[in-house]
Motif scaffolding. Structure first.
Motif, PDB file in Angstrom:
ATOM      1  N   LEU A  70      -1.746  -6.538  -4.218  1.00  0.00           N
ATOM      2  CA  LEU A  70      -1.883  -5.160  -3.755  1.00  0.00           C
ATOM      3  C   LEU A  70      -3.206  -4.965  -3.015  1.00  0.00           C
ATOM      4  O   LEU A  70      -3.249  -4.338  -1.953  1.00  0.00           O
ATOM      5  CB  LEU A  70      -1.791  -4.202  -4.943  1.00  0.00           C
ATOM      6  CG  LEU A  70      -1.958  -2.702  -4.649  1.00  0.00           C
ATOM      7  CD1 LEU A  70      -0.918  -2.231  -3.641  1.00  0.00           C
ATOM      8  CD2 LEU A  70      -1.855  -1.895  -5.948  1.00  0.00           C
ATOM      9  N   ILE A  71      -4.280  -5.515  -3.556  1.00  0.00           N
ATOM     10  CA  ILE A  71      -5.583  -5.410  -2.895  1.00  0.00           C
ATOM     11  C   ILE A  71      -5.548  -6.097  -1.540  1.00  0.00           C
ATOM     12  O   ILE A  71      -6.026  -5.560  -0.535  1.00  0.00           O
ATOM     13  CB  ILE A  71      -6.683  -6.020  -3.787  1.00  0.00           C
ATOM     14  CG1 ILE A  71      -6.842  -5.204  -5.079  1.00  0.00           C
ATOM     15  CG2 ILE A  71      -8.020  -6.089  -3.037  1.00  0.00           C
ATOM     16  CD1 ILE A  71      -7.737  -5.860  -6.111  1.00  0.00           C
ATOM     17  N   LYS A  94      -5.462  -6.151   4.451  1.00  0.00           N
ATOM     18  CA  LYS A  94      -4.758  -6.530   5.677  1.00  0.00           C
ATOM     19  C   LYS A  94      -4.410  -5.299   6.498  1.00  0.00           C
ATOM     20  O   LYS A  94      -4.477  -5.310   7.734  1.00  0.00           O
ATOM     21  CB  LYS A  94      -3.487  -7.298   5.325  1.00  0.00           C
ATOM     22  CG  LYS A  94      -2.720  -7.792   6.543  1.00  0.00           C
ATOM     23  CD  LYS A  94      -1.494  -8.601   6.118  1.00  0.00           C
ATOM     24  CE  LYS A  94      -0.725  -9.106   7.344  1.00  0.00           C
ATOM     25  NZ  LYS A  94       0.472  -9.891   6.948  1.00  0.00           N
ATOM     26  N   GLN A  95      -4.044  -4.217   5.830  1.00  0.00           N
ATOM     27  CA  GLN A  95      -3.635  -2.996   6.522  1.00  0.00           C
ATOM     28  C   GLN A  95      -4.812  -2.297   7.193  1.00  0.00           C
ATOM     29  O   GLN A  95      -4.689  -1.761   8.302  1.00  0.00           O
ATOM     30  CB  GLN A  95      -2.969  -2.039   5.528  1.00  0.00           C
ATOM     31  CG  GLN A  95      -2.601  -0.686   6.107  1.00  0.00           C
ATOM     32  CD  GLN A  95      -1.955   0.223   5.080  1.00  0.00           C
ATOM     33  OE1 GLN A  95      -0.743   0.273   4.966  1.00  0.00           O
ATOM     34  NE2 GLN A  95      -2.761   0.945   4.310  1.00  0.00           N
ATOM     35  N   THR A  96      -5.967  -2.286   6.515  1.00  0.00           N
ATOM     36  CA  THR A  96      -7.148  -1.585   7.027  1.00  0.00           C
ATOM     37  C   THR A  96      -8.305  -2.571   7.105  1.00  0.00           C
ATOM     38  O   THR A  96      -8.795  -3.048   6.075  1.00  0.00           O
ATOM     39  CB  THR A  96      -7.535  -0.405   6.124  1.00  0.00           C
ATOM     40  OG1 THR A  96      -6.407   0.458   5.963  1.00  0.00           O
ATOM     41  CG2 THR A  96      -8.701   0.375   6.717  1.00  0.00           C
ATOM     42  N   LEU A  97      -8.748  -2.875   8.315  1.00  0.00           N
ATOM     43  CA  LEU A  97      -9.830  -3.828   8.496  1.00  0.00           C
ATOM     44  C   LEU A  97     -11.170  -3.236   8.040  1.00  0.00           C
ATOM     45  O   LEU A  97     -11.377  -2.027   8.057  1.00  0.00           O
ATOM     46  CB  LEU A  97      -9.919  -4.238   9.966  1.00  0.00           C
ATOM     47  CG  LEU A  97      -8.670  -4.922  10.551  1.00  0.00           C
ATOM     48  CD1 LEU A  97      -8.895  -5.257  12.024  1.00  0.00           C
ATOM     49  CD2 LEU A  97      -8.320  -6.170   9.759  1.00  0.00           C
ATOM     50  N   PRO A 155       0.815  -1.223   0.000  1.00  0.00           N
ATOM     51  CA  PRO A 155       0.000   0.000   0.000  1.00  0.00           C
ATOM     52  C   PRO A 155       0.843   1.266   0.000  1.00  0.00           C
ATOM     53  O   PRO A 155       1.830   1.365   0.737  1.00  0.00           O
ATOM     54  CB  PRO A 155      -0.808  -0.124   1.302  1.00  0.00           C
ATOM     55  CG  PRO A 155      -0.858  -1.592   1.584  1.00  0.00           C
ATOM     56  CD  PRO A 155       0.481  -2.120   1.117  1.00  0.00           C
ATOM     57  N   GLY A 156       0.436   2.205  -0.819  1.00  0.00           N
ATOM     58  CA  GLY A 156       1.103   3.499  -0.859  1.00  0.00           C
ATOM     59  C   GLY A 156       0.351   4.561  -0.088  1.00  0.00           C
ATOM     60  O   GLY A 156       0.779   5.715  -0.012  1.00  0.00           O
ATOM     61  N   PHE A 157      -0.780   4.178   0.494  1.00  0.00           N
ATOM     62  CA  PHE A 157      -1.567   5.113   1.309  1.00  0.00           C
ATOM     63  C   PHE A 157      -2.343   4.305   2.334  1.00  0.00           C
ATOM     64  O   PHE A 157      -2.464   3.077   2.232  1.00  0.00           O
ATOM     65  CB  PHE A 157      -2.523   5.947   0.435  1.00  0.00           C
ATOM     66  CG  PHE A 157      -3.503   5.127  -0.359  1.00  0.00           C
ATOM     67  CD1 PHE A 157      -4.699   4.678   0.203  1.00  0.00           C
ATOM     68  CD2 PHE A 157      -3.252   4.802  -1.682  1.00  0.00           C
ATOM     69  CE1 PHE A 157      -5.601   3.927  -0.527  1.00  0.00           C
ATOM     70  CE2 PHE A 157      -4.149   4.059  -2.430  1.00  0.00           C
ATOM     71  CZ  PHE A 157      -5.333   3.618  -1.853  1.00  0.00           C
ATOM     72  N   ASP A 158      -2.871   4.997   3.337  1.00  0.00           N
ATOM     73  CA  ASP A 158      -3.689   4.329   4.340  1.00  0.00           C
ATOM     74  C   ASP A 158      -4.988   5.094   4.529  1.00  0.00           C
ATOM     75  O   ASP A 158      -5.244   6.091   3.842  1.00  0.00           O
ATOM     76  CB  ASP A 158      -2.941   4.170   5.663  1.00  0.00           C
ATOM     77  CG  ASP A 158      -2.427   5.500   6.209  1.00  0.00           C
ATOM     78  OD1 ASP A 158      -2.922   6.558   5.750  1.00  0.00           O
ATOM     79  OD2 ASP A 158      -1.549   5.498   7.081  1.00  0.00           O
ATOM     80  N   PHE A 159      -5.806   4.632   5.457  1.00  0.00           N
ATOM     81  CA  PHE A 159      -7.098   5.253   5.739  1.00  0.00           C
ATOM     82  C   PHE A 159      -7.057   5.793   7.164  1.00  0.00           C
ATOM     83  O   PHE A 159      -6.934   5.032   8.126  1.00  0.00           O
ATOM     84  CB  PHE A 159      -8.227   4.227   5.606  1.00  0.00           C
ATOM     85  CG  PHE A 159      -8.471   3.776   4.199  1.00  0.00           C
ATOM     86  CD1 PHE A 159      -9.510   4.306   3.448  1.00  0.00           C
ATOM     87  CD2 PHE A 159      -7.650   2.826   3.609  1.00  0.00           C
ATOM     88  CE1 PHE A 159      -9.726   3.899   2.147  1.00  0.00           C
ATOM     89  CE2 PHE A 159      -7.856   2.409   2.309  1.00  0.00           C
ATOM     90  CZ  PHE A 159      -8.899   2.949   1.582  1.00  0.00           C
TER      91      PHE A 159
END
Length: 351
Positions: free
Chosen positions: A165-166, A171-174, A77-81
């Motif tokens: 990537l998806i 995984k990064q953002t539930l 991921p290149g960005f997060d939420f």
């Protein structure tokens, strides 16, 4: 300009490019934006002491564009939420939206024109209205961040990379809600139906209405009546009245004598029935979802065509390396790439 073999950068290098890490980064970025000869000329103009050549830039791009470490950068991921605002406001949690868009564009190669697949991910919060320097021009929508994957090759190879990537974003953002918008390409529909059954799937509204307009233009001889019919039934599509739209197509078909128009009507009805499950536009709009695939349409141009479909270009090899570099920079992953460069120079971190 190459570094001396005794330079500290050179002693632990894992490749044969005797160029400083920062200059390597510049060469890769310039080469991702412009043909290698022009990128070298421009870089030498900006940095006269660089003294880079086109072949050097091309070899560097092909080297880094094929590295496993660069693939890891692309599929991360290149960005997060940022959901902190919900906690501060004690608001009920709302599932963040991750848009998934995919399409293809054709590039000239030695084997003829072949399709390059492109995938783009972005969050709903990345859609913002921006102003214009021109007075009287309305605010327009723009995307502040996106993650990209692009590849010349089979849809299977492409979707495997895009799925990584998806999955990394999930995984990064539930509790991410995937919203997949695409045209009627069968390979995209099959992939989504197989791999992303929990996604909200949307047929791009522009493609849905374009097929309707193409039929109307063939069925009507009067331009005014044609425009009115298209406007009426496009609005009905938007309101979720697909059955009524199909009835209108059948009614118009029955008044036409042309076998070609009748066949076109049958094809359009078949297309709508086949995509019925992703044409619930009234529900999508009520949920606040986008219903157009403009983001991926523009990505085909900005990521692929602006660099790889120039006048006279024909690709023999190296296209995927260039696309990987473009995807890295368009995804704002420059610092991650510089860390890879540092690693290959035997350094602990980017200089």
């Amino acid at each position: 300009m190459e570094l001396a073999k005794t330079h500290r950068y050179v002693s632990q290098m894992q490749h044969n490019f005797g160029v400083s890490p920062l200059l390597q980064s510049h060469m890769l970025e310039f080469g991702s934006e412009l043909p290698f000869e022009r990128s070298a000329q421009l870089l030498n103009t900006v940095l006269p002491s660089a003294q880079v050549c086109a072949s050097q830039s091309q070899r560097l791009t092909e080297y880094f564009g094929k590295l496993e470490q660069v693939e890891e950068v692309l599929t991360s991921p290149g960005f997060d939420f940022d959901l902190s605002h919900q906690a501060k406001a004690n608001a009920a949690p709302v599932a963040p939206i991750l848009y998934v868009e995919t399409d293809g564009g054709h590039i000239r190669t030695d084997e003829g024109f072949r399709e390059t697949k492109v995938g783009r991910l972005f969050g709903a919060h990345h859609l913002v209205k921006i102003s214009s320097d021109n007075e009287g021009v309305e605010l327009r929508m723009a995307l502040t961040k996106s993650d990209y994957i692009a590849q010349l090759g089979s849809s299977t190879d492409f979707t495997q990379r895009f799925d990584k990537l998806i999955a990394a974003h999930l995984k990064q953002t539930l509790n991410l809600q995937l919203v997949a918008i695409s045209d009627g390409a069968e390979w995209i529909a099959r992939w989504l139906a197989t791999k992303h059954t929990d996604a909200v799937m949307i047929l791009d509204f522009y493609h849905a209405t374009k097929h309707l307009a193409d039929f109307a233009k063939a069925a009507f001889s009067d331009d005014k009546a044609c425009s009115s019919w298209i406007e009426t039934w496009s609005k009905q599509l938007l309101e979720g009245q697909l059955d009524r739209v199909i009835e209108a197509i059948v009614d118009k078909k029955n008044t036409c004598k042309s076998q070609h128009v009748k066949q076109q009507a049958d094809s359009l009805i078949k297309y709508y029935e086949h995509n019925r499950y992703r044409m619930k536009y009234h529900e999508y709009l009520a949920a606040g979802y986008c219903i157009g695939s403009g983001a991926i349409e523009s990505a085909i141009s900005t990521l692929v065509q602006q660099r790889c479909k120039l006048v006279g270009q024909r690709w023999t090899k190296g296209l995927n390396a260039v696309l990987n570099m473009r995807a890295v920079f368009k995804s704002h992953k420059r610092e991650s790439l510089r860390n890879v460069i540092a690693l290959k120079m035997g350094l602990a971190r980017a200089a």
